[in-house]
Design a protein around this motif. Structure first.
Motif, mmCIF file in Angstrom:
data_model
loop_
_atom_site.group_PDB
_atom_site.id
_atom_site.type_symbol
_atom_site.label_atom_id
_atom_site.label_comp_id
_atom_site.label_asym_id
_atom_site.label_seq_id
_atom_site.Cartn_x
_atom_site.Cartn_y
_atom_site.Cartn_z
ATOM 1 N N TYR A 1 0.825 -1.213 0.000
ATOM 2 C CA TYR A 1 0.000 0.000 0.000
ATOM 3 C C TYR A 1 0.859 1.264 0.000
ATOM 4 O O TYR A 1 2.007 1.248 0.441
ATOM 5 C CB TYR A 1 -0.894 0.016 1.249
ATOM 6 N N TYR A 2 0.256 2.353 -0.487
ATOM 7 C CA TYR A 2 0.879 3.669 -0.350
ATOM 8 C C TYR A 2 0.702 4.136 1.091
ATOM 9 O O TYR A 2 -0.129 3.601 1.833
ATOM 10 C CB TYR A 2 0.204 4.689 -1.279
ATOM 11 N N GLU A 3 1.417 5.193 1.438
ATOM 12 C CA GLU A 3 1.321 5.719 2.811
ATOM 13 C C GLU A 3 -0.081 6.197 3.148
ATOM 14 O O GLU A 3 -0.506 6.131 4.304
ATOM 15 C CB GLU A 3 2.317 6.864 3.019
ATOM 16 N N ASN A 4 -0.823 6.689 2.122
ATOM 17 C CA ASN A 4 -2.180 7.180 2.404
ATOM 18 C C ASN A 4 -3.215 6.053 2.504
ATOM 19 O O ASN A 4 -4.400 6.305 2.638
ATOM 20 C CB ASN A 4 -2.597 8.234 1.361
ATOM 21 N N GLY A 5 -2.774 4.819 2.440
ATOM 22 C CA GLY A 5 -3.669 3.684 2.674
ATOM 23 C C GLY A 5 -4.327 3.118 1.421
ATOM 24 O O GLY A 5 -4.976 2.078 1.476
ATOM 25 N N THR A 6 -4.175 3.804 0.276
ATOM 26 C CA THR A 6 -4.687 3.232 -0.974
ATOM 27 C C THR A 6 -3.593 2.356 -1.586
ATOM 28 O O THR A 6 -2.428 2.456 -1.210
ATOM 29 C CB THR A 6 -5.083 4.330 -1.989
ATOM 30 N N ALA A 7 -3.987 1.521 -2.520
ATOM 31 C CA ALA A 7 -2.990 0.627 -3.108
ATOM 32 C C ALA A 7 -2.959 0.798 -4.623
ATOM 33 O O ALA A 7 -3.987 1.086 -5.242
ATOM 34 C CB ALA A 7 -3.335 -0.813 -2.771
#
Ligand SMILES: *[C@@H]1O[C@H](CO)[C@@H](O)[C@H](O)[C@H]1NC(C)=O
Ligand SMILES: *[C@@H]1O[C@H](CO)[C@@H](O)[C@H](O)[C@H]1NC(C)=O
Ligand SMILES: *[C@@H]1O[C@H](CO)[C@@H](O)[C@H](O)[C@H]1NC(C)=O
Ligand SMILES: *[C@@H]1O[C@H](CO)[C@@H](O)[C@H](O)[C@H]1NC(C)=O
Length: 428
Positions: free
Chosen positions: A392-398
């Motif tokens: 995942y990215y740091e903002n929680g989306t993948a």
């Protein structure tokens, strides 16, 4: 820095990390058998020997937890199991369900799983399962299937999406040991797999798009004699184990890196993924030795924010390193040490809710035939970190994981259609 200073530094437990709590704890692992008669029959025939069943890996999807039980001794009826991710009715030692079915656990049937040590679940809910193809126990070594990767869809009735058998020059049928796996969404989807083969260790690269594989070998992936013997809870472990733990830098990082370490080693290494993807025969110039650890390490895990977690076996400890902000030599920190609860941190996982999990299994007892089934032996401990895993990215989306339809999937029918024509041409 003097050695004692390093030690003083490392033993300072970082207090900002929330302490681990024991969520699951088993004295022995038992299963949801089709019937009580089946269980009794399995015990009678020696197909189920409770003390020989231990867990190495746990992974999470939705409200379920998936667990692997490698067949290192006989009497292990299930090598891939499942249970609720939360204790039900406060039961902390749940019986495991065979996953996906009892039929898929059948020894000697190469369609079924023979020895599963690890698996990974991608962001779409596809489970990538490593099957070494043969149990390593003596009695059952007659089962002899190819080492393989099986991908099944947790979101579609556990339908099998792909089965890939590794060719002999990538994973040897007699000696391969498919140990751990990480996934990369780029370039059509790639898996990096540690093969802890006793004679030919390396990192296997599998391309989802091209449905092929190769192995990267390097001296850094081999056990080091200085690290072969160590003590855990007054028990000796003497066993050369090659490349074992593996982690991948998070999706948001540019120039992604693979981190790895042989179990029998004090060193952590990294290599950029492009060197692995390009099937280079000599990767020497790309391998980086990042520094020394205080002890041997089994599994590792990376968070979406670039924090690497790893165990220190002889210290009964779990350590972390923020890969983005500090060099390994000064940045590694112990976050938890407990001479009982963190005895042999084997593997790690993140769930969807921001929890970080560790499987501790006191493996030194198992290796020395000293498992006492009247005491807790296997635990899942948990801490809150509020981040996801490296996919995942740091903002929680993948990032989107590539589809399986592209590439090799449609080449096969085309080839099949062309074959008669080719045959006629050759005959003529
Ligand atoms: C092997 O297992 C598969 C999957 O469960 C099953 O369909 C097949 O019939 C089994 N084969 C034999 C020979 O038992
Ligand atoms: C991928 O390769 C394996 C070889 O083990 C083959 O059996 C399978 O049919 C291939 N799958 C696709 C989708 O090409
Ligand atoms: C990878 O490189 C090895 C050694 O050069 C070669 O034998 C093998 O065919 C290559 N594999 C692929 C899939 O390109
Ligand atoms: C999350 O981060 C990724 C990578 O930096 C970016 O592409 C994406 O748009 C972001 N999504 C949201 C909802 O902020």
């Amino acid at each position: 820095m003097k050695p004692w200073m390093l030690l003083a530094f490392l033993t300072t437990i970082v207090l900002c990390h929330e302490p681990f709590q024991v969520i699951f704890e088993w004295k022995l692992i038992d299963f949801e058998w089709p019937s009580e008669e089946d269980r009794q029959y399995a015990v009678m025939r020696g197909d189920y020997k409770p003390a020989n069943n231990f867990i190495t890996t746990a992974k999470f999807w939705k409200d379920k937890m998936y667990l692997t039980l490698p067949r290192w001794k006989d009497g292990v009826p299930v090598t891939l199991g499942m249970t609720s991710a939360k204790p039900i009715n406060s039961i902390t030692a749940p019986k495991l369900e065979a996953f996906p079915t009892w039929d898929m656990q059948k020894l000697g049937n190469c369609t079924a799983f023979q020895l599963v040590h690890s698996m990974e679940i991608d962001v779409k809910g596809h489970m990538w399962i490593l099957d070494t193809g043969r149990p390593t126990s003596l009695r059952e070594s007659k089962a002899d299937c190819s080492p393989r990767l099986v991908i099944l869809d947790l979101e579609d009735n556990n339908k099998i999406l792909r089965t890939y058998e590794f060719p002999e020059h990538v994973a040897r049928r007699k000696t391969a040991y498919l140990n751990d796996i990480v996934l990369d969404h780029e370039d059509g989807g790639m898996a990096y797999i540690t093969d802890t083969d006793t004679t030919d260790p390396g990192i296997i690269v599998y391309s989802l798009r091209d449905n092929n594989s190769w192995k990267i070998r390097h001296d850094s992936m081999r056990a080091k004699s200085e690290a072969v013997g160590f003590m855990v809870a007054k028990t000796h472990v003497i066993n050369p184990v090659h490349v074992d733990g593996i982690a991948l830098s998070p999706a948001s990082s540019s120039n992604r890196q693979i981190y790895y370490s042989p179990l029998s080693s004090f060193h952590l290494y990294s290599i950029p993924v492009f060197a692995l993807k390009n099937n280079m025969t000599n990767i020497d110039q790309y391998v980086k030795e990042l520094g020394r650890k205080t002890s041997q390490t089994d599994g590792m895990a990376m968070s979406s924010t670039g924090v690497l977690y790893f165990g220190l076996l002889a210290d009964d400890a779990i350590a972390m390193w923020d890969t983005k902000n500090t060099p390994f030599t000064v940045g590694q920190r112990i976050i938890s040490r407990d001479h009982v609860l963190t005895q042999w941190p084997d593997s790690f996982a993140f769930d969807e809710d921001g929890n970080f999990w560790c499987v501790t299994n006191m493996l030194q007892n198992f290796l020395n035939n000293r498992v006492d089934i009247n005491m807790p032996n296997y635990r899942l401990i948990r801490s809150r970190v509020n981040v996801k895993n490296y996919q995942y990215y740091e903002n929680g989306t993948a990032p989107e994981f590539p589809d399986y339809i592209a590439g090799a999937d449609f080449i096969t029918p085309i080839l099949a259609a062309l074959l008669p024509t080719i045959f006629i041409l050759i005959v003529k």
